[in-house]
Design a protein around this motif. Structure first.
Motif, PDB file in Angstrom:
ATOM      1  N   ALA A 729       0.845  -1.190   0.000  1.00 49.78           N
ATOM      2  CA  ALA A 729       0.000   0.000   0.000  1.00 49.78           C
ATOM      3  C   ALA A 729       0.882   1.242   0.000  1.00 49.78           C
ATOM      4  CB  ALA A 729      -0.912  -0.012   1.225  1.00 49.78           C
ATOM      5  N   PHE A 730       0.348   2.351  -0.492  1.00 51.73           N
ATOM      6  CA  PHE A 730       1.135   3.587  -0.511  1.00 51.73           C
ATOM      7  C   PHE A 730       0.263   4.775  -0.179  1.00 51.73           C
ATOM      8  CE2 PHE A 730      -0.121   2.414  -4.789  1.00 51.73           C
ATOM      9  CZ  PHE A 730      -0.583   3.576  -5.383  1.00 51.73           C
ATOM     10  N   GLY A 731       0.857   5.740   0.522  1.00 57.38           N
ATOM     11  CA  GLY A 731       0.143   6.854   1.120  1.00 57.38           C
ATOM     12  C   GLY A 731      -0.620   7.711   0.129  1.00 57.38           C
ATOM     13  N   GLY A 732      -1.871   8.063   0.491  1.00 58.37           N
ATOM     14  CA  GLY A 732      -2.670   8.975  -0.306  1.00 58.37           C
ATOM     15  C   GLY A 732      -3.245   8.384  -1.568  1.00 58.37           C
ATOM     16  N   SER A 733      -3.086   7.082  -1.767  1.00 58.17           N
ATOM     17  CA  SER A 733      -3.434   6.497  -3.061  1.00 58.17           C
ATOM     18  C   SER A 733      -4.929   6.574  -3.343  1.00 58.17           C
ATOM     19  CB  SER A 733      -2.962   5.049  -3.137  1.00 58.17           C
ATOM     20  OG  SER A 733      -3.592   4.265  -2.154  1.00 58.17           O
ATOM     21  N   THR A 734      -5.242   6.661  -4.615  1.00 61.91           N
ATOM     22  CA  THR A 734      -6.600   6.667  -5.117  1.00 61.91           C
ATOM     23  C   THR A 734      -6.794   5.418  -5.967  1.00 61.91           C
ATOM     24  OG1 THR A 734      -5.895   7.921  -7.057  1.00 61.91           O
ATOM     25  CG2 THR A 734      -6.685   9.188  -5.153  1.00 61.91           C
ATOM     26  N   LEU A 735      -8.028   5.150  -6.350  1.00 62.12           N
ATOM     27  CA  LEU A 735      -8.291   3.976  -7.194  1.00 62.12           C
ATOM     28  C   LEU A 735      -7.587   4.069  -8.544  1.00 62.12           C
ATOM     29  CD1 LEU A 735     -11.965   3.545  -6.102  1.00 62.12           C
ATOM     30  CD2 LEU A 735     -10.283   1.696  -6.061  1.00 62.12           C
ATOM     31  N   PRO A 736      -7.607   5.238  -9.227  1.00 61.80           N
ATOM     32  CA  PRO A 736      -6.815   5.318 -10.469  1.00 61.80           C
ATOM     33  C   PRO A 736      -5.328   5.073 -10.237  1.00 61.80           C
ATOM     34  CG  PRO A 736      -8.415   7.093 -10.403  1.00 61.80           C
ATOM     35  CD  PRO A 736      -8.457   6.433  -9.059  1.00 61.80           C
ATOM     36  N   ALA A 737      -4.785   5.557  -9.115  1.00 54.51           N
ATOM     37  CA  ALA A 737      -3.366   5.330  -8.832  1.00 54.51           C
ATOM     38  C   ALA A 737      -3.101   3.850  -8.595  1.00 54.51           C
ATOM     39  CB  ALA A 737      -2.932   6.144  -7.626  1.00 54.51           C
ATOM     40  N   CYS A 738      -3.996   3.174  -7.885  1.00 54.02           N
ATOM     41  CA  CYS A 738      -3.825   1.732  -7.659  1.00 54.02           C
ATOM     42  C   CYS A 738      -3.868   0.966  -8.977  1.00 54.02           C
ATOM     43  CB  CYS A 738      -4.900   1.220  -6.709  1.00 54.02           C
ATOM     44  SG  CYS A 738      -4.672   1.735  -4.994  1.00 54.02           S
ATOM     45  N   SER A 739      -4.741   1.381  -9.882  1.00 57.89           N
ATOM     46  CA  SER A 739      -4.784   0.737 -11.205  1.00 57.89           C
ATOM     47  C   SER A 739      -3.493   0.995 -11.975  1.00 57.89           C
ATOM     48  CB  SER A 739      -5.977   1.270 -12.008  1.00 57.89           C
ATOM     49  OG  SER A 739      -7.198   0.884 -11.436  1.00 57.89           O
ATOM     50  N   HIS A 740      -3.032   2.242 -11.910  1.00 54.10           N
ATOM     51  CA  HIS A 740      -1.845   2.622 -12.678  1.00 54.10           C
ATOM     52  C   HIS A 740      -0.612   1.842 -12.231  1.00 54.10           C
ATOM     53  CE1 HIS A 740       0.853   5.153 -14.977  1.00 54.10           C
ATOM     54  NE2 HIS A 740       1.557   5.368 -13.887  1.00 54.10           N
ATOM     55  N   TYR A 741      -0.463   1.639 -10.923  1.00 50.63           N
ATOM     56  CA  TYR A 741       0.733   0.987 -10.399  1.00 50.63           C
ATOM     57  C   TYR A 741       0.565  -0.521 -10.216  1.00 50.63           C
ATOM     58  CZ  TYR A 741       2.857   5.520  -9.596  1.00 50.63           C
ATOM     59  OH  TYR A 741       3.411   6.766  -9.782  1.00 50.63           O
ATOM     60  N   LEU A 742      -0.521  -1.074 -10.720  1.00 51.08           N
ATOM     61  CA  LEU A 742      -0.765  -2.502 -10.555  1.00 51.08           C
ATOM     62  C   LEU A 742       0.360  -3.342 -11.136  1.00 51.08           C
ATOM     63  CD1 LEU A 742      -3.021  -4.448  -9.502  1.00 51.08           C
ATOM     64  CD2 LEU A 742      -3.807  -4.574 -11.870  1.00 51.08           C
ATOM     65  N   ASP A 743       0.740  -3.042 -12.372  1.00 51.43           N
ATOM     66  CA  ASP A 743       1.785  -3.839 -13.027  1.00 51.43           C
ATOM     67  C   ASP A 743       3.142  -3.639 -12.379  1.00 51.43           C
ATOM     68  OD1 ASP A 743       0.029  -4.957 -14.808  1.00 51.43           O
ATOM     69  OD2 ASP A 743       0.340  -3.431 -16.338  1.00 51.43           O
ATOM     70  N   ARG A 744       3.353  -2.503 -11.778  1.00 50.79           N
ATOM     71  CA  ARG A 744       4.648  -2.210 -11.172  1.00 50.79           C
ATOM     72  C   ARG A 744       4.785  -2.828  -9.777  1.00 50.79           C
ATOM     73  NH1 ARG A 744       7.228   3.865 -10.970  1.00 50.79           N
ATOM     74  NH2 ARG A 744       8.741   3.552  -9.296  1.00 50.79           N
TER      75      ARG A 744
END
Length: 877
Positions: A729-744
Motif C-alpha cells: 500500500a502507498f500513502g494517499g493512493s486513489t483507485l486510479p493510482a492503484c490501477s496505474h501501479y498494478l503492473d509495477r
C-alpha cells in the motif's frame, strides 16, 4: 579605505569587528555563554580585505574552497557554468556572503561568481571558522545565522513580490503561534526519526539525536488546501514533510505572470527554513498542502533552545540550510536556462557537464541523459531519475532534484503519452469495435486523461437522454498523440467520449468521421464514415440510428477539412468554416437527436503547460435550424453559428487560464488536485517497492494493497495471524493510482490473495461515490486480466472523524462496491463501517490516532476481527 553600509574600515580587524557587532544586534535575548569578542579575535587572525576589478572570477565552480567572502563594496554576479552560460543574479548589497558551500565537506564551491565593477570583499579563512565551531559553538551559530539572513535576499531576487492576496498568515503559522509545541505521540517517534534521517537538512545526524529532535519539534497535521507558509512572510520554522503532499508556488522575478510550481511528496523534504528566535527568515514560496499532510516543525524558539543544549545539531542545520539555499539558486539558474528549451534536456546536460569530473563513471545520470533523447526510453529515464534523490550520491541527489524541476513539463508529457498508449487494445485482436471493448477503452481513457489538467464547464447543459449529437471544434494533436506504431489518437474525440459522454450516460460516443488507416481512435471508437454521395444514404442513417438506440451518443466535428479558407487550426482561430452535414443528419434521423455544441480549447497546446478545456453549451433546438437543403439559408446559419462558436472557444480558453474552481454540479476539473499520478505518488511507490525488494519472499502469499490505512498497519501479520504479508500500500493512493501501479507493484509478486482498501482519498478529492464505484470496477477488471487466480477481500471505506462530512457519500460508495463485488467470484466485501460507529452513529474517536484519519491499534483490531475469518478462503484453502 574599505566601505560597507556607508562605513569606512581601515583594516580587516575593523571589518570583522563591525560584522560581529551586527551579529550581536540580530540575536535574541537569553543566549548564555556567548563570547563574541573572542570570536571576532579568532576570525580576524587570517581575515583579509581584497580589491577586485570588473570581470574577475571571485569564486570558481567546483574549485577547492578556503575562504568565505562578504561583499563590502561593488557589484557581483552569480552565473551558470555549463553549455549555456547565463547570468542569474547580480547584487551590490553590502555584507552579502558567498562561497558558503565550502563550509561543508568536501570544501568546494558550488557556484560561479564574477565581479561587475571595482569593489572589495572581506575574506574569512575556512579553518578559522571551523576552529570557532570547535571552541565556541554558540558563537559559531550566531555568525552562521546572521550570514544566512544576509544570503536569503539572493534567492528572494529570483522571486517576484507576492500579490496582496497572500497577506494572510498561513494556517501552520497560526497553529504554531497558538500552541508553540505540539508533541509527537511517543509511538510515532521511531517513524518520524526514520523520516528525519532521510531529510536533506538532517542526513548523517546520530539516531539518538534525531529521536530527541522528534520529541522537541512539533508534529503538526495540515489539512488539504491549508497553507504551510506564504511567500515573503516570516517562516513558521523548519518544516519537514513526514507524509502527505505539498505544492510549492512562486512567480519568478523575470516573468511575474508565469507561476512556477513544484510538488513535494518525498518524506523528509524541506518545506520551509528557520532562523533563531527574533530573527526574520522569510518564506521563499507559497507552500500549500494538496492533501492531508503531517509536518515536523522546529520553531525559531525551539531552535534557540537547541542552540544551548545541542549546538552542534543547530550548526549542522545551518550548514545544510546553506547547502539547500545553494541548491535553490542553482535550481533558479536551471529554470532560467530552460525557458529557451521546451524539454529541459539541455539543462540536465549542462548540470552533468558542470559536474562531470565529480560524477562516478558508472553514474546513472549519463544513461538517463541518453535515454531522454528518445520517446520510447523516456519512461525508464524518469523512473531512474526519480530514484536518485533517495538512492544516489549527494551530488547525484542534487542534480536529480534540479533536473526533475526543469524536466517537469517533459515528465508530465511522457506520463500522459504512456497512459494514452496503454488505453489501446492489441491491434491483432481488434476486430469489430464492440460496445464492450469501446466501454473498456472509455474507462481506461477517462483515467489516462487525469494525467493532464482538464476543466469541463456547462455540465448542466447535458441532456438526461443519450439521444444526442455532439458537435465540436477539432484541434490538431500534439506529439503525445502519435503512438509508437504510427497510429494517431484524436484527443478531442477521445476527451468528449471518455470525459463527458461516458461519465454521464455509461456508454462511449460513436464517432462520425472520415476513415483513416492511421487513426487509432477510429478503430477503437467505432467510427461511422459519412457516405460520399449523400447524407440521406439508407445504410448510413441506419447505422447512426442503431448507435443512438444502443444508448451511444453521436459526435462529429462539422468543420471542412479541405476548406481553403482555413489553414491555421489553432485554438485561437477555431473553429474553421462549418459544413451543413451534421445538421442535415440531425434533421434526417427519425430519433431527432439533441444537438449539443461543445467548445474545446488547448488540445493543440503542450498538455504540461495548458489545461484541456471544454465548455458545453445549451442544445440547439431543431426548430431553430433552417432547412439544411436550402443552401443560402444553411450558409447564413453556419456563418452565424461559427461566430458564436468562436466566442464559446474563447470562453473555454479563458476558463482554462482562470483560477481553478472546486467541482460542482456544473463544473468538473482536476485543477485543484495537484500533479499527475507519477508526480504525486512517486515517492510513496518507491518506498513500497523498497519494502519488498529488501527482503523478498517466495511468491504466492497475501498482499496488502491500497492506501495509507493499510500502509500504516505495521502489526498486520500479528493481528491477522498470518505471515508473510506483503504490504505494498502507498500513502494517499486513489483507485486510479492503484490501477496505474498494478503492473509495477502487484503483478511481479503474483500474490495468491489480496486485502484491498481504497476509495477514501477519492471521495475526499471529488466526493462522487459513483465515480468511486466505476474506478473500482476498472481496477478489479485490470487485476482479473493480470492475475485471474488472485482472490481479494475489499475492506469498505471507513467512517473517520476527519471526514464526517462525507459519510453519506461513503455509504453510497460502499453499497455500490458491495454490489459490484457480489458479481465477482474472486472478491468478497468486508464491511467495517457500522462497527466503527458509536450508538449515535458517529465515528468512534478511540479507533483513530491524533490525525482523526488513520487507525489506532483499537481500530486495526476491528479490521482484524472482520478479516481473520476470511483468510482461509483468501488463500484458496
Amino acid at each position: 579605505m574599505w566601505y560597507a553600509d556607508g562605513m569606512t574600515y581601515k583594516s580587516p580587524k575593523q571589518a570583522v569587528d563591525a560584522m560581529i557587532a551586527m551579529v550581536e544586534q540580530s540575536l535574541p535575548s537569553g543566549l548564555d555563554d556567548l563570547d563574541l569578542t573572542s570570536a571576532a579575535r579568532l576570525l580576524s587572525e587570517q581575515a583579509t580585505l581584497r580589491r577586485f576589478q570588473p570581470g574577475e572570477t571571485l569564486v570558481q565552480n567546483f574549485a577547492a574552497g578556503s575562504w568565505i567572502y562578504l561583499l563590502m563594496d561593488g557589484s557581483i554576479s552569480f552565473w551558470s557554468n555549463g553549455r549555456a552560460e547565463r547570468e542569474l543574479i547580480t547584487t551590490n548589497a553590502a555584507w552579502t556572503p558567498f562561497g558558503w558551500s565550502a563550509l561543508r565537506s568536501p570544501s568546494r564551491y558550488f557556484s560561479h561568481v564574477t565581479s561587475e565593477s571595482d569593489g572589495q570583499v572581506l575574506a574569512l579563512a575556512i579553518e578559522d571558522i571551523q576552529q570557532l565551531s570547535l571552541s565556541q559553538p554558540l558563537a559559531s551559530i550566531a555568525v552562521l545565522s546572521w550570514w544566512f539572513s544576509r544570503a536569503l535576499p539572493l534567492i528572494m531576487q529570483t522571486r517576484a513580490d507576492p500579490p496582496a492576496k497572500t497577506a494572510e498568515m498561513s494556517q501552520l503559522a497560526r497553529l504554531v503561534e497558538a500552541e508553540p509545541h505540539i508533541a509527537s505521540p511517543e509511538a510515532d517517534i521511531p517513524k518520524i526519526a526514520d523520516v528525519l534521517e532521510r531529510s536533506p537538512v538532517l542526513g548523517g545526524v546520530a539516531r539518538t539525536t534525531l529521536e530527541m529532535l522528534a520529541r522537541t519539534a512539533s508534529a503538526v497535521q495540515i489539512a488539504g488546501g491549508d497553507f504551510v507558509c506564504r511567500q515573503g512572510h516570516k517562516s513558521p520554522g523548519l518544516a519537514i514533510l513526514v507524509w502527505g503532499q505539498i505544492n510549492l508556488k512562486y512567480q519568478p522575478s523575470d516573468n511575474p505572470n508565469q507561476q512556477r510550481e513544484r510538488i513535494i511528496t518525498r518524506p523528509g523534504s524541506l518545506v520551509s527554513w528557520v532562523g533563531l528566535e527574533g530573527q526574520t527568515v522569510p518564506s521563499i514560496h507559497d507552500a500549500q498542502a494538496s492533501r492531508d499532510s503531517l509536518l515536523l516543525v522546529l520553531t525559531p524558539k525551539q531552535l534557540s533552545q537547541l542552540s544551548q543544549s545541542h549546538p552542534y545539531l543547530v550548526e549542522t542545520i545551518y550548514h545544510k540550510q546553506f547547502w539547500m539555499l545553494g541548491r535553490s539558486l542553482r535550481s533558479a539558474r536551471a529554470l532560467k536556462q530552460v525557458e529557451n528549451s521546451r524539454s529541459g534536456i539541455e539543462v540536465l546536460q549542462a548540470l552533468i557537464d558542470d559536474n562531470r569530473l565529480n560524477l562516478h563513471p558508472s553514474s546513472q545520470l549519463f544513461a538517463i541523459e541518453a535515454m531522454l533523447q528518445h520517446t520510447a526510453t523516456r519512461p525508464v529515464a524518469f523512473d531512474l531519475l526519480n530514484r536518485l534523490p533517495d538512492h544516489g550520491s549527494d551530488l547525484e541527489k542534487g542534480i536529480a532534484t534540479l533536473a526533475l524541476d526543469t524536466l517537469r513539463n517533459l515528465e508530465l508529457e511522457t506520463s500522459l503519452a504512456s497512459a494514452l498508449a496503454l488505453t489501446c487494445p492489441d491491434p491483432s485482436r481488434l476486430k469489430s469495435p464492440s460496445l464492450a471493448r469501446r466501454t473498456h477503452h472509455a474507462e481506461a481513457m477517462e483515467q489516462a486523461l487525469d494525467f493532464s489538467g482538464f476543466h469541463i464547464s456547462g455540465l448542466e447543459n447535458l441532456p438526461d437522454s443519450p439521444n444526442c449529437l455532439f458537435i465540436y471544434n477539432s484541434l490538431p494533436g500534439r506529439e503525445i498523440t502519435q503512438l509508437a506504431n504510427g497510429q494517431q489518437l484524436d484527443l478531442c474525440a477521445e476527451f468528449i467520449s471518455a470525459k463527458i459522454a461516458y461519465p454521464k450516460y455509461g456508454t462511449p460516443c460513436t464517432w462520425i468521421a472520415r476513415p483513416s488507416s492511421q487513426s487509432a481512435s477510429a478503430a477503437i471508437l467505432g467510427t461511422i464514415a459519412p457516405p460520399q454521395a449523400s447524407l440521406q444514404a439508407d445504410d448510413f442513417l441506419q447505422l447512426t440510428e442503431d448507435a443512438l438506440s444502443a444508448g451511444s451518443p453521436l459526435m462529429i466535428a462539422p468543420e471542412g477539412e479541405d476548406d481553403r479558407e482555413w489553414h491555421d487550426q489553432s485554438t485561437a482561430s477555431s473553429p474553421g468554416p462549418l459544413r451543413a452535414g451534421a445538421f442535415a443528419l440531425a434533421q434526417a434521423l427519425a430519433s431527432k437527436p439533441i444537438i449539443v455544441p461543445i467548445a474545446l480549447a488547448n488540445f493543440d497546446e503542450d498538455p504540461a503547460d495548458k489545461v484541456l478545456s471544454a465548455t458545453i453549451q445549451r442544445p440547439i433546438a431543431h426548430a431553430d435550424l433552417p432547412d439544411m437543403q436550402d443552401r443560402a439559408a444553411a450558409k447564413d446559419f453556419l456563418a452565424e453559428l461559427r461566430k458564436r462558436f468562436k466566442g464559446w472557444v474563447a470562453q473555454a480558453r479563458e476558463q482554462a487560464a482562470a483560477p481553478a474552481p472546486q467541482n460542482s454540479a456544473n463544473v468538473w476539473t482536476n485543477r485543484h488536485v495537484v500533479g499527475t499520478l507519477e508526480r504525486e505518488f512517486q515517492a510513496d511507490v518507491l518506498q513500497a517497492e523498497q519494502s519488498f525488494h529488501a527482503a523478498r519472499e517466495p511468491q504466492g502469499e497475501i498482499m496488502l494493497y491500497g492506501s495509507s490505512s493499510l500502509r500504516f498497519w505495521e502489526t498486520a501479520e500479528a493481528d491477522l495471524g498470518h505471515a508473510p504479508l506483503f504490504n505494498l500500500a502507498f500513502g494517499g493512493s486513489t483507485l486510479p493510482a492503484c490501477s496505474h501501479y498494478l503492473d509495477r507493484l502487484v503483478t511481479p509478486l503474483a500474490p495468491r490473495g489480496m486485502i484491498f482498501y481504497c476509495g477514501d482519498n477519492d471521495l475526499s478529492r471529488h466526493g462522487d461515490p459513483l465515480r468511486v464505484v466505476r474506478h473500482f470496477n476498472r481496477f478489479a477488471d485490470r487485476l482479473a486480466e493480470r492475475l485471474p487466480q488472485c482472490r481479494c477481500l475489499l475492506v469498505s471505506i471507513k467512517p473517520s472523524p476527519l471526514r464526517t462530512h462525507l459519510m453519506d457519500a461513503i455509504q453510497v460508495a460502499n453499497q455500490g462496491m458491495a454490489d459490484a463485488v457480489a458479481k465477482r467470484a474472486n472478491w468478497r466485501f468486508i464491511s467495517v463501517y457500522d462497527a466503527m460507529l458509536d450508538d449515535e452513529g458517529s465515528p468512534r474517536a478511540e479507533l483513530f490516532v491524533d490525525d482523526r484519519l488513520h487507525l489506532s491499534p483499537a481500530g486495526y483490531a476491528i479490521w482484524a476481527g472482520k478479516l481473520r475469518p476470511q483468510l482461509d478462503w483468501l488463500r484458496g484453502m
